[in-house]
Design an enzyme around this catalytic site. Structure first.
Site, PDB file in Angstrom:
ATOM      1  N   GLY B  63       0.822  -1.204   0.000  1.00 29.40           N
ATOM      2  CA  GLY B  63       0.000   0.000   0.000  1.00 29.40           C
ATOM      3  C   GLY B  63       0.852   1.246   0.000  1.00 29.40           C
ATOM      4  O   GLY B  63       0.596   2.192   0.750  1.00 29.40           O
ATOM      5  N   HIS B  64       1.877   1.242  -0.824  1.00 25.02           N
ATOM      6  CA  HIS B  64       2.736   2.427  -0.955  1.00 25.02           C
ATOM      7  C   HIS B  64       3.572   2.273  -2.222  1.00 25.02           C
ATOM      8  O   HIS B  64       3.576   1.216  -2.868  1.00 25.02           O
ATOM      9  CB  HIS B  64       3.635   2.589   0.278  1.00 25.02           C
ATOM     10  CG  HIS B  64       4.482   1.398   0.580  1.00 25.02           C
ATOM     11  ND1 HIS B  64       4.202   0.529   1.612  1.00 25.02           N
ATOM     12  CD2 HIS B  64       5.595   0.905  -0.012  1.00 25.02           C
ATOM     13  CE1 HIS B  64       5.113  -0.429   1.637  1.00 25.02           C
ATOM     14  NE2 HIS B  64       5.964  -0.223   0.656  1.00 25.02           N
ATOM     15  N   ALA B  65       4.258   3.355  -2.557  1.00 26.14           N
ATOM     16  CA  ALA B  65       5.228   3.335  -3.663  1.00 26.14           C
ATOM     17  C   ALA B  65       6.517   3.957  -3.147  1.00 26.14           C
ATOM     18  O   ALA B  65       6.532   4.567  -2.071  1.00 26.14           O
ATOM     19  CB  ALA B  65       4.691   4.129  -4.844  1.00 26.14           C
ATOM     20  N   VAL B 110       2.417  -0.768  -4.868  1.00 29.14           N
ATOM     21  CA  VAL B 110       2.332  -2.218  -4.682  1.00 29.14           C
ATOM     22  C   VAL B 110       1.429  -2.565  -3.495  1.00 29.14           C
ATOM     23  O   VAL B 110       1.459  -1.913  -2.452  1.00 29.14           O
ATOM     24  CB  VAL B 110       3.745  -2.843  -4.501  1.00 29.14           C
ATOM     25  CG1 VAL B 110       4.445  -2.269  -3.277  1.00 29.14           C
ATOM     26  CG2 VAL B 110       3.660  -4.358  -4.403  1.00 29.14           C
TER      27      VAL B 110
END
Lengths: 156, 156
Positions: B63-65, B110
């Site tokens: 839940g981040h990039a 992702v």
């Protein structure tokens, strides 16, 4: 802090002994996160990683030492018994919790055995692969370890 | 070949897309060895490793990039479904074989989910931890990805 550059010395070096080290871990309902980063509790920066999966119970791996490469072994599934020899004394460790691994200084003979089916062993290493860094002959290890110890003890 | 030094640029960069990459693997009766080393098929040198163990089936992580950090995700036990978004397209991957992992360029959102109980995910990263490198707000990701794409496409 930048990671240490690879050290290539003319002579094997031996540092302080093999020991268990707990990584920073963060538990959550979705799993536990464990971190190996520079500046953490393990005294080297990882330059290479490898892992062994699907080890059947009783499987033996290892059976070598490294002249300069340091390693950190951790069991990510199942359990391992690890036997290390620094040339002077033999020690045994059990790895069955993924948050704690075994730091192996250079010049440590290591053998390990899966104690549970489908065991997984992750190894983080201080140097890229170099076949010349391996000591694979047990008979050659003890004289090499003694020479490294003398070099260390005399401060040369 | 020496590993690439850390790259710190003023602007997020985006490289070629997320893709599955098979690591060199060596199967034996005592388990299968898989190697992540510099000069191998993954286009970065690992500078940090972390892993998530004991993921229950259905657990969601990610839940981040990352603005500049590249990553390689591999499932060492169980299985994972991974959803990635590069700002233009969304792709799904299944990771259930430890010899093949998912390369994530910088600027890739992702999310992943454990498909089996007790799943284990290993992540190798191109940079040490830096909270400023994370984009954790999905609404902020798409404009940032578009800006990165424009920067890349114009060669700036």
């Amino acid at each position: 802090m930048t990671p240490r550059p690879p050290e290539r010395t003319a002579r094997p070096v031996r540092q302080s002994g093999a020991r268990l080290i707990a990584l920073p871990s963060f538990a959550a309902a979705t799993g536990a996160l464990h971190v190996f980063d520079q500046g953490g509790p393990v005294p080297f920066a990882a330059r290479r990683a490898f892992y062994i999966t699907g080890m059947p119970a009783g499987a033996n791996r290892g059976g070598h030492a490294h002249k300069i490469c340091e390693q950190f072994l951790v069991c990510l599934h199942g359990s391992l018994s690890v036997t290390v020899d620094d040339g002077e004394k033999r020690s045994e460790f059990r790895l069955d919790a993924p948050g704690t691994g075994l730091y192996l200084p250079a010049m440590t003979w290591v053998e390990f055995k899966a104690e549970a089916a489908d065991s997984v062993c992750l190894v983080l290493a201080s140097h890229p692969y170099d076949e010349d860094d391996y000591i694979r002959d047990r008979d050659a290890f003890h004289p090499a370890a003694a020479a490294a110890s003398e070099g260390r003890d005399s401060g040369r």
